[in-house]
Design a protein around this motif. Sequence first.
Motif, PDB file in Angstrom:
ATOM      1  N   GLY A 132      -5.241  -2.550  -0.921  1.00  0.00           N
ATOM      2  CA  GLY A 132      -3.595  -1.624  -0.540  1.00  0.00           C
ATOM      3  C   GLY A 132      -2.471  -1.856  -0.861  1.00  0.00           C
ATOM      4  O   GLY A 132      -0.942  -1.887  -0.674  1.00  0.00           O
ATOM      5  N   GLU A 134      -1.365  -0.460  -3.400  1.00  0.00           N
ATOM      6  CA  GLU A 134      -0.553   1.148  -3.142  1.00  0.00           C
ATOM      7  C   GLU A 134       0.871   0.955  -2.469  1.00  0.00           C
ATOM      8  O   GLU A 134       1.241   1.898  -2.655  1.00  0.00           O
ATOM      9  CB  GLU A 134      -1.223   2.033  -3.685  1.00  0.00           C
ATOM     10  CG  GLU A 134      -2.605   2.123  -2.361  1.00  0.00           C
ATOM     11  CD  GLU A 134      -3.054   1.860  -2.857  1.00  0.00           C
ATOM     12  OE1 GLU A 134      -3.799   0.243  -3.300  1.00  0.00           O
ATOM     13  OE2 GLU A 134      -4.655   2.215  -1.912  1.00  0.00           O
ATOM     14  N   THR A 135       0.410  -0.038  -1.722  1.00  0.00           N
ATOM     15  CA  THR A 135       1.546   0.546  -0.406  1.00  0.00           C
ATOM     16  C   THR A 135       1.987  -0.844  -0.295  1.00  0.00           C
ATOM     17  O   THR A 135       3.658  -0.776  -0.384  1.00  0.00           O
ATOM     18  CB  THR A 135       0.850   0.819   0.758  1.00  0.00           C
ATOM     19  OG1 THR A 135       0.185   0.203   1.747  1.00  0.00           O
ATOM     20  CG2 THR A 135       0.836   2.046   0.872  1.00  0.00           C
ATOM     21  N   THR A 136       1.673  -2.307  -0.394  1.00  0.00           N
ATOM     22  CA  THR A 136       2.441  -2.909  -0.357  1.00  0.00           C
ATOM     23  C   THR A 136       3.654  -3.701  -1.750  1.00  0.00           C
ATOM     24  O   THR A 136       3.397  -4.840  -1.514  1.00  0.00           O
ATOM     25  CB  THR A 136       0.983  -4.688  -0.436  1.00  0.00           C
ATOM     26  OG1 THR A 136       0.352  -4.474  -0.761  1.00  0.00           O
ATOM     27  CG2 THR A 136       0.651  -4.096   1.924  1.00  0.00           C
ATOM     28  N   MET A 137       2.469  -3.042  -2.794  1.00  0.00           N
ATOM     29  CA  MET A 137       3.204  -4.129  -4.515  1.00  0.00           C
ATOM     30  C   MET A 137       2.524  -5.538  -3.881  1.00  0.00           C
ATOM     31  O   MET A 137       2.742  -6.542  -4.805  1.00  0.00           O
ATOM     32  CB  MET A 137       4.622  -3.656  -4.659  1.00  0.00           C
ATOM     33  CG  MET A 137       4.918  -2.060  -4.195  1.00  0.00           C
ATOM     34  SD  MET A 137       6.510  -1.542  -5.455  1.00  0.00           S
ATOM     35  CE  MET A 137       6.507  -2.547  -6.588  1.00  0.00           C
ATOM     36  N   ASP A 138       1.671  -5.321  -3.506  1.00  0.00           N
ATOM     37  CA  ASP A 138       1.316  -7.333  -3.709  1.00  0.00           C
ATOM     38  C   ASP A 138       0.207  -7.434  -4.520  1.00  0.00           C
ATOM     39  O   ASP A 138      -0.871  -7.336  -4.948  1.00  0.00           O
ATOM     40  CB  ASP A 138       0.611  -7.733  -2.130  1.00  0.00           C
ATOM     41  CG  ASP A 138       0.154  -9.111  -2.281  1.00  0.00           C
ATOM     42  OD1 ASP A 138       0.281  -9.603  -2.701  1.00  0.00           O
ATOM     43  OD2 ASP A 138      -0.129  -9.707  -1.232  1.00  0.00           O
ATOM     44  N   ARG A 258       2.032 -11.946   5.490  1.00  0.00           N
ATOM     45  CA  ARG A 258       3.031 -11.006   4.251  1.00  0.00           C
ATOM     46  C   ARG A 258       3.349 -12.080   3.194  1.00  0.00           C
ATOM     47  O   ARG A 258       3.154 -13.000   3.258  1.00  0.00           O
ATOM     48  CB  ARG A 258       4.106 -10.379   4.462  1.00  0.00           C
ATOM     49  CG  ARG A 258       4.340  -9.431   5.888  1.00  0.00           C
ATOM     50  CD  ARG A 258       4.093  -8.272   5.364  1.00  0.00           C
ATOM     51  NE  ARG A 258       4.916  -6.884   6.452  1.00  0.00           N
ATOM     52  CZ  ARG A 258       4.044  -6.730   7.661  1.00  0.00           C
ATOM     53  NH1 ARG A 258       2.840  -7.238   7.204  1.00  0.00           N
ATOM     54  NH2 ARG A 258       4.905  -5.766   8.320  1.00  0.00           N
TER      55      ARG A 258
END
Length: 302
Positions: A132, A134-138, A258
């Motif tokens: 994920g 691509e949305t969280t940039m984690d 997060r």
Amino acid sequence: MNPYLEIHPEVQQALAAGMPVVALESTIIAHGMPYPQNVQTALEVEAVIRKAGAIPATIAILDGKCRVGLTKQQLEHLGKATGVWKVSLVDMPYVISQKLAGATTVATTMRIAAMAGIRVFVTGGIGGVHRGAETTMDISADLTEMGQTSVAVVSAGVKSILDIGLTLEYLETKGIPVVTYGQDAFPSFYSRQSGFPSPLRLDSPQGVANLLHTKWELGLEGAVLIANPIPAGQEVPAEEMERHIQEALRAAAQQHIRGKAVTPFLLKFIAAHTQGESLEANIALIKNNAKLGAEIAVAYFR
Ligand code: PSU
Ligand code: MN
């Protein structure tokens, strides 16, 4: 010498004598395993490294210093105390200036190892690109650090809490050679397979040592990731892991976990739901990595 660096006399002597030294991280002790297995394992891992002819240097932050090589009491403290920080690069100046107790991640351990002149580092699993992302940039600072700090990282591959495909892409972008030891498939921590082929393969510690030597002689700074598959017979079936990972990811989303809390949350959740099995596998693979890391360090210094 950096004023924040405190090297244990035994490690200092080994470095001065040009003997092989292997760095070890401490997040796995403080946040990766329960007490007392964590301290027990940390001591056993050090013993494995000695037996293979190298000097272990477990790294942590204590009393405002980056400590390279810990006493038994310091290991015990990290494994037992509550409130030990998980220190990635972003946390380093705070934890050091506040004189807090900190367990170092792969990124921070690498940086401190490099400051001390250590070239080989052993861990269980590295951080990477999260599912994920691509949305969280984690994306773990372990990857950016590997892109710039010249320390070899021996791990059991990448845990499938991460997006393994994206993590391999990121490693390639950063110019980090990924070498799997003794097989063609890239391993995924609890499993010898990941569904991805390894970019590179080598079959001997000397081969790995030659690659390290060549990379750094070329002036190509940065890490090499050596993926060492978990010993056959110690694997946890991938389908079983995937079930627990899916559950852990759902729980993390529900509880709005997060940032730096994500990885410890997932690891703890999975450990709690697989109990003895994942812990046993974890202990087996870290010892297996310690042996290979020491052999690589010995070959590199020869
Ligand atoms: N992945 C594992 N085991 C671990 C870690 C990651 O399979 O113990 C720990 C390591 O210390 C790693 C850190 O450096 O988590 C990465 O955290 P983050 O994703 O927040 O960068
Ligand atoms: Mn993260």
